[in-house]
Write a protein that holds these residues in place. Structure first.
Motif, PDB file in Angstrom:
ATOM      1  N   ARG A  50      37.121  38.155  39.385  1.00 14.57           N
ATOM      2  CA  ARG A  50      37.143  39.052  38.231  1.00 14.57           C
ATOM      3  C   ARG A  50      37.908  40.326  38.577  1.00 14.57           C
ATOM      4  O   ARG A  50      38.732  40.804  37.791  1.00 14.57           O
ATOM      5  CB  ARG A  50      35.726  39.401  37.777  1.00 14.57           C
ATOM      6  CG  ARG A  50      35.724  40.335  36.595  1.00 14.57           C
ATOM      7  CD  ARG A  50      34.351  40.490  35.961  1.00 14.57           C
ATOM      8  NE  ARG A  50      34.502  41.241  34.727  1.00 14.57           N
ATOM      9  CZ  ARG A  50      33.816  42.323  34.426  1.00 14.57           C
ATOM     10  NH1 ARG A  50      32.860  42.741  35.236  1.00 14.57           N
ATOM     11  NH2 ARG A  50      34.026  42.968  33.303  1.00 14.57           N
ATOM     12  N   ALA A  51      37.647  40.878  39.753  1.00 13.13           N
ATOM     13  CA  ALA A  51      38.338  42.094  40.183  1.00 13.13           C
ATOM     14  C   ALA A  51      39.847  41.867  40.270  1.00 13.13           C
ATOM     15  O   ALA A  51      40.633  42.727  39.855  1.00 13.13           O
ATOM     16  CB  ALA A  51      37.783  42.576  41.524  1.00 13.13           C
ATOM     17  N   LEU A  52      40.256  40.734  40.786  1.00 15.63           N
ATOM     18  CA  LEU A  52      41.683  40.427  40.882  1.00 15.63           C
ATOM     19  C   LEU A  52      42.313  40.337  39.499  1.00 15.63           C
ATOM     20  O   LEU A  52      43.405  40.862  39.268  1.00 15.63           O
ATOM     21  CB  LEU A  52      41.903  39.124  41.653  1.00 15.63           C
ATOM     22  CG  LEU A  52      43.350  38.689  41.840  1.00 15.63           C
ATOM     23  CD1 LEU A  52      44.156  39.749  42.570  1.00 15.63           C
ATOM     24  CD2 LEU A  52      43.405  37.366  42.582  1.00 15.63           C
ATOM     25  N   GLY A  53      41.634  39.685  38.576  1.00 17.52           N
ATOM     26  CA  GLY A  53      42.135  39.590  37.209  1.00 17.52           C
ATOM     27  C   GLY A  53      42.270  40.957  36.545  1.00 17.52           C
ATOM     28  O   GLY A  53      43.264  41.240  35.873  1.00 17.52           O
ATOM     29  N   ILE A  54      41.277  41.796  36.747  1.00 19.36           N
ATOM     30  CA  ILE A  54      41.308  43.149  36.183  1.00 19.36           C
ATOM     31  C   ILE A  54      42.442  43.955  36.804  1.00 19.36           C
ATOM     32  O   ILE A  54      43.202  44.628  36.098  1.00 19.36           O
ATOM     33  CB  ILE A  54      39.957  43.853  36.388  1.00 19.36           C
ATOM     34  CG1 ILE A  54      38.882  43.193  35.536  1.00 19.36           C
ATOM     35  CG2 ILE A  54      40.065  45.349  36.072  1.00 19.36           C
ATOM     36  CD1 ILE A  54      37.467  43.655  35.860  1.00 19.36           C
ATOM     37  N   ALA A  55      42.560  43.888  38.113  1.00 19.29           N
ATOM     38  CA  ALA A  55      43.612  44.639  38.804  1.00 19.29           C
ATOM     39  C   ALA A  55      44.993  44.206  38.329  1.00 19.29           C
ATOM     40  O   ALA A  55      45.878  45.043  38.114  1.00 19.29           O
ATOM     41  CB  ALA A  55      43.478  44.462  40.315  1.00 19.29           C
ATOM     42  N   THR A  56      45.171  42.913  38.133  1.00 14.36           N
ATOM     43  CA  THR A  56      46.459  42.400  37.645  1.00 14.36           C
ATOM     44  C   THR A  56      46.730  42.928  36.243  1.00 14.36           C
ATOM     45  O   THR A  56      47.846  43.372  35.943  1.00 14.36           O
ATOM     46  CB  THR A  56      46.458  40.856  37.668  1.00 14.36           C
ATOM     47  OG1 THR A  56      46.231  40.420  39.014  1.00 14.36           O
ATOM     48  CG2 THR A  56      47.766  40.299  37.161  1.00 14.36           C
ATOM     49  N   ARG A  57      45.717  42.899  35.398  1.00 13.01           N
ATOM     50  CA  ARG A  57      45.872  43.389  34.017  1.00 13.01           C
ATOM     51  C   ARG A  57      46.249  44.867  33.996  1.00 13.01           C
ATOM     52  O   ARG A  57      47.174  45.278  33.293  1.00 13.01           O
ATOM     53  CB  ARG A  57      44.562  43.164  33.258  1.00 13.01           C
ATOM     54  CG  ARG A  57      44.537  43.747  31.879  1.00 13.01           C
ATOM     55  CD  ARG A  57      43.215  43.462  31.211  1.00 13.01           C
ATOM     56  NE  ARG A  57      43.085  44.184  29.959  1.00 13.01           N
ATOM     57  CZ  ARG A  57      42.056  44.077  29.152  1.00 13.01           C
ATOM     58  NH1 ARG A  57      41.063  43.264  29.453  1.00 13.01           N
ATOM     59  NH2 ARG A  57      42.004  44.764  28.041  1.00 13.01           N
TER      60      ARG A  57
END
Length: 68
Positions: A50-57
């Motif tokens: 989830r953190a990776l997805g948020i950071a990418t966004r």
């Protein structure tokens, strides 16, 4: 435009630009980082994904804003 280096300052800038959801997500990442760095609790694989997805966004948003 320069990008603030502190999490909360970047969140405040984005919030004032109208990106309230992304600002809240940055603060979530900040809390997750504190959990990983300063507590005895392990980060789960789901939290990491989830953190990776948020950071990418957020990264993509900042790149988009900078290109304007």
């Amino acid at each position: 435009m320069s990008i603030p280096r502190r999490d909360n300052k970047l969140a405040n800038v984005l919030k004032h630009m109208g990106y309230t959801e992304e600002a809240a997500l940055i603060l979530y990442l900040y809390e997750m980082r504190k959990k990983a760095d300063y507590t005895d609790y392990e980060t789960t694989i789901e939290e990491a994904r989830r953190a990776l997805g948020i950071a990418t966004r957020v990264r993509n948003l900042v790149i988009q804003i900078m290109a304007q």
